[in-house]
Design an enzyme around this catalytic site. Structure first.
Site, short mmCIF file in Angstrom:
data_model
loop_
_atom_site.label_atom_id
_atom_site.label_comp_id
_atom_site.label_asym_id
_atom_site.label_seq_id
_atom_site.Cartn_x
_atom_site.Cartn_y
_atom_site.Cartn_z
N ASN A 7 4.48 -8.34 -11.29
CA ASN A 7 3.73 -7.08 -11.31
C ASN A 7 4.52 -6.11 -10.44
OD1 ASN A 7 1.92 -4.98 -11.03
ND2 ASN A 7 0.17 -6.28 -10.50
N ARG A 91 3.36 -7.32 -16.06
CA ARG A 91 2.25 -6.38 -16.24
C ARG A 91 2.83 -5.00 -16.55
NH1 ARG A 91 -1.06 -3.10 -11.70
NH2 ARG A 91 -2.62 -2.21 -13.07
N HIS A 180 -6.27 -1.18 -16.20
CA HIS A 180 -6.89 -2.37 -15.61
C HIS A 180 -7.62 -3.23 -16.64
CE1 HIS A 180 -7.20 0.31 -11.81
NE2 HIS A 180 -6.16 -0.47 -11.67
N ARG A 241 -5.15 8.99 -5.27
CA ARG A 241 -5.36 9.78 -6.50
C ARG A 241 -6.72 10.48 -6.45
NH1 ARG A 241 -3.95 4.90 -10.50
NH2 ARG A 241 -3.00 3.84 -8.74
N GLU A 385 -5.40 -11.04 -12.56
CA GLU A 385 -4.58 -10.47 -13.65
C GLU A 385 -3.37 -11.37 -13.93
OE1 GLU A 385 -4.91 -7.07 -11.05
OE2 GLU A 385 -4.85 -5.75 -12.79
#
Ligand SMILES: Nc1ncnc2c1ncn2[C@@H]1O[C@H](COP(=O)(O)OP(=O)(O)O)[C@@H](O)[C@H]1O
Ligand SMILES: CC(=O)OP(=O)(O)O
Ligand SMILES: [Mg+2]
Length: 404
Positions: A7, A91, A180, A241, A385
């Site tokens: 990742n 990913r 996600h 963000r 994940e």
């Protein structure tokens, strides 16, 4: 089959080496501060001590080389040779409309991922660096990409289109994609198993609250809406963000401050969110400490973050005409007792009743935090994940071998 899962972020690279015969993690770790002075590699072998090495790692190719070196290290390693690694899974955040599921990497796949750079500027370029670095260091080893957007490809037009001229969708693919997805899908399945109910019968809101944060509304087991949009900037307030703002702020501020497109993009992606409001940090742990210490800007940052999250939960309950299960996951969702408490004690109108004691338990297992009389089940489900990426990689590479 041993599979390396990667990742990659812009300045970091997380990895896990899986033995798929029993889905065990042989080793995991991360390289941080790639391209900065004193990069650090932290490596955790399955049955050994954590080791960290500080050195100069200027780009991702070197980072992967160091990872492979430590995986085969005499003392800290877990494999004899890198030839034991039979596949690599990556990913990739943005798959646009090109990818509805995971695929084996080839030239065409790489070209398509490159075309999507602008739609996930913090993530896709880094993922490509990871893919290229793995190709260089492990030539001939099959690589698979798993997309954050894939699970959300089931959204209907009314959820994914923006009310702007339709030509922008036709010409430039401007629509909601979300992110996600690997995590939202995984935790929704674990939650249904935990409740011993078929996922198809449940209305779920999954809250992936990490550094990046998004919500998904999941009905009949599929994603019907999600808070990230064309890019991972829309939706919730995040570490750095902004999440949702009035779009008119962009031209207004560009004009007043004489900002370029890149500058305004960087302002919203890297210098907003918790960091901007608190003035201290993008890290929820530091915000919480600041709030407890009575620092007003940390308190304001926390309150805005919680308020915006709670409003989204309400809107997804409205979108599905109800909610049976709310799931919290990722760094903040799994660990912040206080954030969950503040959100849930203000959702009593939905029939949510929090079990404060259960909410205070620190655990790595899926668990219920709602009271027995709660109309809505509220669970904390640790995401994984990497495991999903390892499973998809395993499946696709086995198909590849079978078809040769
Ligand atoms: N105990 C904790 N309390 C509050 N926040 C936490 C805790 N542990 C981790 N976090 C937060 O989790 C976030 C990172 O989440 P993570 O899912 O690992 O993000 P990413 O995968 O995007 O890097 C950080 O903002 C960190 O502050
Ligand atoms: C898409 C996204 O925001 O990912 P992350 O949470 O890993 O930054
Ligand atoms: Mg994450």
């Amino acid at each position: 089959m041993k599979i390396l899962v990667i990742n990659a972020g812009s300045s970091s690279l997380k990895y896990q080496l899986y033995d798929m015969s029993n889905e065990s993690v042989l080793a995991k770790g991360r390289v941080e501060r790639i391209g900065m002075d004193s990069s650090i590699l932290v490596h955790q072998p399955k049955n050994g001590e954590e080791v960290s090495q500080v050195s100069e790692i200027l780009e991702h190719t070197t980072a992967i080389r160091k990872v492979l070196k430590i995986l085969t290290h005499k003392e800290h390693g877990v494999i004899e040779s890198t030839q034991e690694i039979e596949a690599v899974g990556h990913r990739v955040v943005h798959g646009g409309e090109s990818f509805k599921g995971s695929v084996v990497v080839d030239q065409e796949v790489k070209t398509k991922i490159r075309r999507l750079f602008a739609l996930a500027p913090l993530h896709n370029p880094a993922a490509m660096l990871g893919i290229e670095a793995a190709e260089k260091n492990m030539p001939g080893v099959p690589q698979v990409v798993v997309f954050d957007t894939a699970f959300h490809q089931t959204m209907s037009e009314k959820a994914y289109l923006y009310p702007i001229p339709k030509v922008l969708y036709k010409k430039h693919h401007v629509r909601r994609y979300g992110a996600h997805g690997t995590s939202h899908e995984y935790v929704s399945r674990i939650a249904a198993d935990f409740l011993k109910r078929p996922v198809e019968e449940l209305k779920m809101i999954t809250c992936h609250i990490g550094n990046g944060a998004s919500l998904a509304a999941i009905q009949n087991g599929i994603s019907v809406d999600t808070s990230m949009g064309l890019t991972p900037l829309e939706g919730l307030m995040m570490g750095t963000r902004s999440g949702d703002i009035d779009p008119a702020i962009v031209p207004y501020v560009m004009n007043k401050e004489e900002l370029t497109i890149n500058e305004v993009d960087s302002m919203l992606n890297k210098h907003s969110g918790l960091l901007a409001i608190s003035g201290i940090s993008s890290d929820m742990r530091e915000i919480t400490e600041g709030m407890i210490a009575g620092y007003p800007n940390a308190t304001l940052a926390f309150e805005m973050y919680e308020y915006r999250l709670r409003k989204y939960i309400g809107s997804y309950a409205a979108a599905m005409n109800g909610v049976d299960v709310i799931v919290f996951t990722a760094g903040v969702g799994e660990n912040s007792i206080i954030l969950r408490e503040r959100v849930l004690t203000n959702l009593t109108y939905l029939g949510v009743e929090l079990d404060k004691e259960a909410n205070s338990v620190i655990s790595g297992e899926p668990r219920r935090i709602s009271a027995p009389n709660s109309k809505v089940e509220v669970l904390v489900v640790p995401t994984n994940e990497e495991l999903v990426i390892a499973r998809d990689t395993h499946r696709l590479v086995q198909n590849l071998i079978r078809n040769v």
